[in-house]
Structures are given as structure tokens and as C-alpha cells.
Design a protein around this motif. Structure first.
Motif, mmCIF file in Angstrom:
data_model
loop_
_atom_site.group_PDB
_atom_site.id
_atom_site.type_symbol
_atom_site.label_atom_id
_atom_site.label_comp_id
_atom_site.label_asym_id
_atom_site.label_seq_id
_atom_site.Cartn_x
_atom_site.Cartn_y
_atom_site.Cartn_z
ATOM 1 N N GLY A 50 0.958 -1.190 0.064
ATOM 2 C CA GLY A 50 0.059 -0.096 -0.091
ATOM 3 C C GLY A 50 0.918 1.171 0.084
ATOM 4 N N ALA A 51 2.170 1.141 -0.541
ATOM 5 C CA ALA A 51 3.043 2.169 -0.402
ATOM 6 C C ALA A 51 3.153 2.674 -2.003
ATOM 7 C CB ALA A 51 4.182 1.937 0.389
ATOM 8 N N GLN A 52 3.263 3.961 -2.193
ATOM 9 C CA GLN A 52 3.652 4.468 -3.531
ATOM 10 C C GLN A 52 5.200 4.926 -3.532
ATOM 11 O OE1 GLN A 52 1.041 7.721 -4.534
ATOM 12 N NE2 GLN A 52 -0.490 6.200 -5.202
ATOM 13 N N VAL A 53 5.963 4.016 -4.046
ATOM 14 C CA VAL A 53 7.404 4.080 -3.988
ATOM 15 C C VAL A 53 8.011 4.206 -5.548
ATOM 16 C CG1 VAL A 53 9.722 2.856 -3.744
ATOM 17 C CG2 VAL A 53 7.882 2.622 -1.979
ATOM 18 N N ASP A 54 8.889 5.057 -5.660
ATOM 19 C CA ASP A 54 9.183 5.307 -7.163
ATOM 20 C C ASP A 54 10.816 5.735 -7.115
ATOM 21 O OD1 ASP A 54 9.750 8.120 -6.490
ATOM 22 O OD2 ASP A 54 7.713 8.623 -7.262
ATOM 23 N N SER A 55 11.466 6.082 -8.114
ATOM 24 C CA SER A 55 12.896 6.234 -8.006
ATOM 25 C C SER A 55 13.230 7.345 -7.108
ATOM 26 C CB SER A 55 13.455 6.411 -9.723
ATOM 27 O OG SER A 55 12.648 7.475 -10.442
ATOM 28 N N SER A 56 12.399 8.329 -7.050
ATOM 29 C CA SER A 56 12.589 9.429 -6.147
ATOM 30 C C SER A 56 12.660 9.057 -4.892
ATOM 31 C CB SER A 56 11.787 10.762 -6.503
ATOM 32 O OG SER A 56 10.352 10.366 -5.970
ATOM 33 N N ASN A 57 12.096 8.136 -4.169
ATOM 34 C CA ASN A 57 11.962 7.993 -2.803
ATOM 35 C C ASN A 57 12.270 6.476 -2.245
ATOM 36 O OD1 ASN A 57 9.622 6.569 -3.709
ATOM 37 N ND2 ASN A 57 8.215 7.767 -2.356
ATOM 38 N N ILE A 58 12.675 5.673 -3.455
ATOM 39 C CA ILE A 58 13.003 4.059 -2.947
ATOM 40 C C ILE A 58 14.061 4.057 -2.126
ATOM 41 C CG2 ILE A 58 14.210 3.824 -5.032
ATOM 42 C CD1 ILE A 58 13.147 0.973 -4.917
ATOM 43 N N ARG A 59 15.046 4.825 -2.068
ATOM 44 C CA ARG A 59 16.248 4.743 -1.308
ATOM 45 C C ARG A 59 15.964 5.523 -0.086
ATOM 46 N NH1 ARG A 59 22.483 4.696 -2.999
ATOM 47 N NH2 ARG A 59 23.556 4.609 -0.621
ATOM 48 N N VAL A 60 16.202 5.206 1.062
ATOM 49 C CA VAL A 60 16.388 5.859 2.500
ATOM 50 C C VAL A 60 17.356 6.877 2.343
ATOM 51 C CG1 VAL A 60 16.724 5.687 4.943
ATOM 52 C CG2 VAL A 60 15.162 3.907 3.655
ATOM 53 N N THR A 61 17.096 8.182 2.821
ATOM 54 C CA THR A 61 18.208 9.182 2.638
ATOM 55 C C THR A 61 19.170 9.329 3.944
ATOM 56 O OG1 THR A 61 16.829 10.829 3.756
ATOM 57 C CG2 THR A 61 16.713 10.605 1.300
ATOM 58 N N GLU A 62 20.128 9.847 3.800
ATOM 59 C CA GLU A 62 20.875 10.002 4.984
ATOM 60 C C GLU A 62 20.421 10.811 6.071
ATOM 61 O OE1 GLU A 62 25.257 11.893 6.119
ATOM 62 O OE2 GLU A 62 25.004 11.603 4.077
ATOM 63 N N GLU A 63 19.467 11.870 5.725
ATOM 64 C CA GLU A 63 18.621 12.543 6.878
ATOM 65 C C GLU A 63 17.493 11.691 7.387
ATOM 66 O OE1 GLU A 63 19.252 13.455 3.454
ATOM 67 O OE2 GLU A 63 20.478 15.136 3.898
ATOM 68 N N GLU A 64 17.242 10.473 6.647
ATOM 69 C CA GLU A 64 15.993 9.742 7.430
ATOM 70 C C GLU A 64 16.967 8.938 8.436
ATOM 71 O OE1 GLU A 64 12.614 8.206 4.789
ATOM 72 O OE2 GLU A 64 14.464 8.434 3.301
ATOM 73 N N LEU A 65 17.990 8.540 8.060
ATOM 74 C CA LEU A 65 18.950 7.672 9.133
ATOM 75 C C LEU A 65 19.428 8.379 10.479
ATOM 76 C CD1 LEU A 65 21.261 5.640 6.757
ATOM 77 C CD2 LEU A 65 19.499 4.670 7.975
ATOM 78 N N LYS A 66 19.349 9.634 10.045
ATOM 79 C CA LYS A 66 20.117 10.451 11.122
ATOM 80 C C LYS A 66 18.730 10.936 12.055
ATOM 81 C CE LYS A 66 23.827 12.814 9.033
ATOM 82 N NZ LYS A 66 24.369 14.212 8.367
ATOM 83 N N ALA A 67 17.672 11.181 11.310
ATOM 84 C CA ALA A 67 16.208 11.479 11.986
ATOM 85 C C ALA A 67 15.696 10.449 12.945
ATOM 86 C CB ALA A 67 15.115 11.866 11.085
ATOM 87 N N ALA A 68 16.246 8.994 12.585
ATOM 88 C CA ALA A 68 15.606 7.850 13.369
ATOM 89 C C ALA A 68 16.106 7.955 14.613
ATOM 90 C CB ALA A 68 16.160 6.562 12.326
ATOM 91 N N TYR A 69 17.367 8.487 14.866
ATOM 92 C CA TYR A 69 17.707 8.577 16.156
ATOM 93 C C TYR A 69 17.015 9.434 17.290
ATOM 94 C CZ TYR A 69 22.262 6.304 14.930
ATOM 95 O OH TYR A 69 23.263 5.494 14.478
ATOM 96 N N ASN A 70 16.200 10.323 16.633
ATOM 97 C CA ASN A 70 15.165 10.998 17.498
ATOM 98 C C ASN A 70 14.190 10.153 17.872
ATOM 99 O OD1 ASN A 70 16.972 13.317 17.110
ATOM 100 N ND2 ASN A 70 15.815 13.620 14.885
#
Length: 435
Positions: A50-70
Motif C-alpha cells: 500500500g505504499a507508493q514508491v518510485d525512483s525518487s523515494n525508494i532509497r532511504v536518505t542520510e537525513e532519514e537515518l539521522k532522524a531515526a535516532y530522534n
């Protein structure tokens, strides 16, 4: 839990190769990914997750990795770092080196050991999130020297908020920064054959549901896989010195994994058998995952009463369990007789979760009786070996006629002549080379 004798016990469980419908669905998914690439990958991700994934968002970004710590506790970060240190220290002792052996006649024989170049790690979502499995897959590959480690995980392992932040933090702590928000059979196929967004890998490892397992089996040969893992298993071999509450707790620690998980006590003590049965029932009622654990205990759990610990070991070797705990007066004395077990835990304080999370040995262990012939994941799973042969003229002159004899006995005349031509030319004084 049902108490029975070893004569009456039979573990009625077979390897799950899926239904015909599941196999057909997985074959179609793999074929579509192989042919269509990203288009099929995105389509199946929307269909199943149920997720819309495409070439622009398929890869987890470095910002998302950093934000996960919060979104995780400091205590979790400290725990994952301590566990990672132990896992690295244990697996570092497994690392192999290339070697060469120089013979007196000038022949050199040896083995060159190289890491795989690119490994894919599957991290499941669904009934539970397993950050510890990230460490257990990634760290041995790192120690082997694998330069590229990529992780895939379903896009909503953390519910509507997206990927579970605990998984992302574990990945970051392990040093993985190439992560894709795709899961299921479609992610396995993408790792195996590659798409426009995901480059193919050499090996796929990590647990998953039946569709992931079937997809791994389907792509095996195009890439390597770790195994097709079955439900978790524990066998506790215990004598009258064991604490019933401890034994019951350890049995339930595996039963809560999955309705098909197997938890078995083997003991020569009727007193312990009865006490553990009562403790299992009492502790079951207090578990958040009671329904799952109860289904496991009712369908695949057992307490087997044997005549002696020696007979108990015979039962253990027949079961070849994933996890074996020996809780007895002298557990070390019994260990030498154990032939088939993925991991062996000795004594009352070596509870199975100690190995699952922290001690250092890998918790990805053979299931479904495959401990008879296979081993836990280790550094060797992420290397490949090349044989090295440098034969000297002296050695070929000495051994050539023997090699020719063997080749001709197999009817391979060209093999024989490849050696014979060298012997003949050496007999003439060597090959004459033109200007």
C-alpha cells in the motif's frame, strides 16, 4: 504442555515449501521483476504494502537515518552498540587468510580468499521487528571484507510512519547506508537480478515470510542465499537440578516467535517435567504474545521424559535443534556427545536470548533439523575461494604420465594430449619458438 515418553514422541513438522498458489505467485513476481525492473517493483510494492514508491523515494536518505535516532531511546543505542562490539569480536576470530605452499620442486599450491563484492540483507516487517538481525547479517559480511552491503525492508515496518526507526538505527550503527524501502518476493528478485534503482548482488541473506523464503529459493543459482529458514526451535536438556521457572521461560522465549515455533524439554526427571508444564501454563497467561506462544506450545511443544541424560542426548541428536540448552549438574561433560545442534547454551544462566542478542555468536542458525549438516552464519558465508596451481617443469615431467593415464581412462583424449605435447617437446629439448 504435553508430557510424554521418548517412545511416544514424534515432531510432526515438515519444511514449508508453500502452497501451489504461493509458489505460482512468487514465480510470477520474480519473472516480472526480471523482465520489467523498477516498473514491476513499484507496482508490487503498492499492491502488497500500500505504499507508493518510485525512483525518487525508494532509497532511504542520510537525513532519514539521522532522524531515526530522534525516535529511539538512548538506552537502545547504547545496547545496540554494546551488542555490535561483542558480535564483531566473536566473528573477527573466524577470518581466514589466503595461503600458498611452495614445494621443493618449485610447484606452488594454494588458496586465494576474497570477499563477495556485494551482499543484500533482507530485514522483515510484520509480526515483529528484528534490529538484532541487522547486526547478525551485516557484521560478518563486513569482517569478511564485503565492500558493498545493501539492505531492503518493507516500506511500513514501523506502521504508517514508515520504516521502523530501530531498524534504521541498527543499520546506521552497523555502517549500512544503502537501504531501500521495498520488501517481499519483489525485493528479493530486485536484489537478485537488479532494476534501474537497485544494482544486483552476489548473495541474499536475512529472514522473511513464506513469500520471501520461496523467492530466495527461486533466485538461488543466479545468486547465493544463506538458507531457507524455518520456524524457530529450542530444545532444553535438563536434569533435576534445573529451575522449572527458568526452563519454562526459555521454552516460551522461542514459542512467542511464531505459531509454528517448536519448544521442547527433554528430561529424565518426572518432577521437573510436571513442574515445567505448570510453569509454562502460568507464564503463558502473562505474555503479550500469548496467542502466538500458545499455538506454538499446543501444536509443536512437548515435554519428553527419558530414562537418562544419555538417552536425552540421543533424542537431541535426532531432533538436531536450532538452539540447545543443557541445564544439568555438569553440562560441559555432556557437550561432547552432542552431534547435532546449531548453538549450544550451557548452564542455568546461559539463557537462549543471551545468544540471540548479546554474547557474540550469530543468531542465524540452521532450523528444521538442518543442523545435521549446516552451521550458523559466519564470516565464511561472505567469502569465496580460488585454488592456485603453479606446476613446475620438474613436477610435470614427474607426474605427466600419471595424469595422461587418468585422462584416457575417462575417455578425454584432448586432456591427455594437453599434457603429452609438453612431455614430447621437453623430450626433444624444449619448444622451439620463432622470432
Amino acid at each position: 504442555m504435553k508430557v510424554q515418553s521418548s517412545r511416544d514422541f514424534k515432531l510432526q513438522r515438515e519444511v514449508d515449501y508453500g502452497t501451489p498458489e504461493q509458489n505460482k505467485a512468487v514465480k510470477q513476481i520474480v519473472a516480472d521483476i526480471k523482465q520489467e525492473g523498477d516498473a514491476a517493483l513499484f507496482r508490487y510494492t503498492e499492491k502488497f504494502d500500500g505504499a507508493q514508491v518510485d525512483s525518487s523515494n525508494i532509497r532511504v536518505t542520510e537525513e532519514e537515518l539521522k532522524a531515526a535516532y530522534n525516535h529511539v531511546e538512548d538506552s537502545f543505542v547504547a545496547a545496540i552498540r554494546a551488542a555490535a562490539d561483542n558480535i564483531r569480536a566473536f566473528h573477527a576470530r573466524q577470518k581466514r587468510n589466503s595461503w600458498m605452499d611452495l614445494q621443493p620442486d618449485g610447484t606452488i599450491l594454494g588458496q586465494i580468499i576474497r570477499p563477495l563484492q556485494r551482499v543484500g540483507v533482507y530485514v522483515p516487517g510484520g509480526k515483529a521487528s528484528y534490529p538484532s538481525s541487522v547486526l547478525m547479517n551485516v557484521i560478518p559480511a563486513q569482517i569478511a571484507g564485503v565492500p558493498e552491503i545493501v539492505m531492503v525492508t518493507p516500506p511500513a515496518t514501523g506502521g504508517k510512519e514508515g520504516i521502523d526507526p530501530y531498524i534504521l538505527v541498527a543499520a546506521a550503527e552497523a555502517g549500512v547506508n544503502e537501504i531501500y524501502r521495498v520488501g517481499g518476493a519483489q525485493a528479493v528478485a530486485a536484489l537478485a537480478f537488479g532494476t534501474e534503482s537497485i544494482a544486483p548482488v552476489d548473495k541474499i541473506c536475512g529472514p522473511g515470510n513464506i513469500y520471501v523464503a520461496l523467492a530466495k529459493r527461486e533466485v538461488y543459482g543466479a545468486v547465493d542465499i544463506d538458507s531457507i529458514a524455518g520456524p524457530s526451535e529450542i530444545v532444553v536438556l535438563a536434569d533435576d537440578t534445573a529451575e522449572p521457572a527458568y526452563v519454562a521461560a526459555d521454552l516460551l522465549s522461542q514459542a512467542e516467535h511464531d505459531e509454528m515455533a517448536s519448544a521442547i524439554l527433554v528430561t529424565p526427571s518426572q518432577r521437573l517435567a510436571d513442574a515445567v508444564a505448570a510453569e509454562v501454563e502460568r507464564q503463558l497467561r502473562e505474555l503479550p504474545r500469548e496467542a502466538i506462544a500458545r499455538a506454538s506450545v499446543d501444536n509443536y511443544g512437548a515435554i519428553i521424559v527419558v530414562e537418562s541424560l544419555e538417552e536425552g542426548i540421543s533424542v537431541v541428536n535426532r531432533l538436531a535443534p536450532e538452539h540447545l540448552e543443557i541445564v544439568a549438574q555438569d553440562p560441559m561433560a555432556l557437550t561432547g556427545a552432542v552431534q547435532n545442534a546449531g548453538a549450544i547454551f550451557l548452564g542455568p544462566y546461559s539463557s537462549e536470548p543471551v545468544g540471540d542478542y548479546f554474547a557474540g555468536p550469530n543468531h542465524i542458525i540452521p532450523t528444521n533439523g538442518t543442523a545435521r549438516f549446516s552451521s550458523p552464519v559466519d564470516v565464511d558465508d561472505f567469502i569465496k575461494k580460488s585454488s592456485l596451481i603453479y606446476y613446475s617443469k620438474e613436477a610435470l615431467l614427474r607426474d605427466g604420465s600419471t595424469i595422461i593415464e587418468l585422462a584416457r581412462r575417462e575417455g578425454l583424449e584432448a586432456h591427455a594430449r594437453a599434457v603429452e605435447i609438453r612431455l614430447e617437446n621437453e623430450a626433444k629439448g624444449g619448444v622451439e619458438r620463432g622470432e
